[in-house]
Scaffold this motif. Sequence first.
Motif, PDB file in Angstrom:
ATOM      1  N   THR A   1      32.663  71.272  20.166  1.00 34.84           N
ATOM      2  CA  THR A   1      33.169  70.103  19.447  1.00 34.84           C
ATOM      3  C   THR A   1      32.770  70.195  17.980  1.00 34.84           C
TER       4      THR A   1
ATOM      5  N   GLY B   1      40.874  75.405  25.152  1.00 37.69           N
ATOM      6  CA  GLY B   1      39.612  76.028  25.534  1.00 37.69           C
ATOM      7  C   GLY B   1      39.409  77.397  24.909  1.00 37.69           C
TER       8      GLY B   1
ATOM      9  N   CYS C   1      28.109  73.487  20.425  1.00 42.96           N
ATOM     10  CA  CYS C   1      28.467  73.688  21.834  1.00 42.96           C
ATOM     11  C   CYS C   1      27.682  72.698  22.697  1.00 42.96           C
ATOM     12  N   GLY C   2      27.964  72.703  23.999  1.00 45.84           N
ATOM     13  CA  GLY C   2      27.290  71.814  24.941  1.00 45.84           C
ATOM     14  C   GLY C   2      25.807  72.074  25.052  1.00 45.84           C
TER      15      GLY C   2
ATOM     16  N   ASP D   1      29.417  79.290  25.604  1.00 45.76           N
ATOM     17  CA  ASP D   1      29.869  77.993  26.109  1.00 45.76           C
ATOM     18  C   ASP D   1      31.207  77.633  25.470  1.00 45.76           C
ATOM     19  N   LYS D   2      32.154  77.163  26.286  1.00 49.41           N
ATOM     20  CA  LYS D   2      33.478  76.820  25.776  1.00 49.41           C
ATOM     21  C   LYS D   2      33.630  75.320  25.502  1.00 49.41           C
ATOM     22  N   SER D   3      32.578  74.524  25.731  1.00 49.76           N
ATOM     23  CA  SER D   3      32.657  73.094  25.413  1.00 49.76           C
ATOM     24  C   SER D   3      32.199  72.908  23.963  1.00 49.76           C
TER      25      SER D   3
ATOM     26  N   GLU E   1      40.892  73.786  20.544  1.00 50.33           N
ATOM     27  CA  GLU E   1      39.943  73.015  21.348  1.00 50.33           C
ATOM     28  C   GLU E   1      40.586  72.601  22.669  1.00 50.33           C
TER      29      GLU E   1
END
Length: 153
Positions: free
Chosen positions: A44, A31, A8-9, A40-42, A28
């Motif tokens: 990768t 979201g 996550c971010g 956190d939804k960011s 992805e």
Amino acid sequence: MIHYALRCGSDHQFEGWFNDSASFAMQEERGLLECPTCGDKSVTRALMAPALPKPGQAKQDRLSAPAEPQKMPVKSGAKLPAEMFALLQRMRTEVEKRCDYVGPEFADEARRIHRGESDARGIYGETSPEQAEALQEEGIEIASIPWVPRADG
């Protein structure tokens, strides 16, 4: 199924399983992925080590052999990690928000939905292991999740 290491971010690392790479990309893009630690939804994909064959295993064997399921021993009364417990609490909240509670009538209502006798919708409730097995034998997909106490109480 494909296994990805995710990040996550906030740099929390965790794992995810997806039907294929397109399934990951779709989730992805929309979201739908969320860090189980901080929400956190960011999210990768993180770098992963390549899968290497065991010594003496032929390439064809690796491609055609089904993966062995990983079994995690669970001791009765064992405490869940905090992140897992929080994730299960969020899952319970979403199930209660989006699905209808049918209580001990779960198996009967699942059959009615499967046969088109009742409106198709998400349901949850209780069923015995024998009833759950019978539903699966009838081709009715069900899932069982640990039902932890609500986050608010």
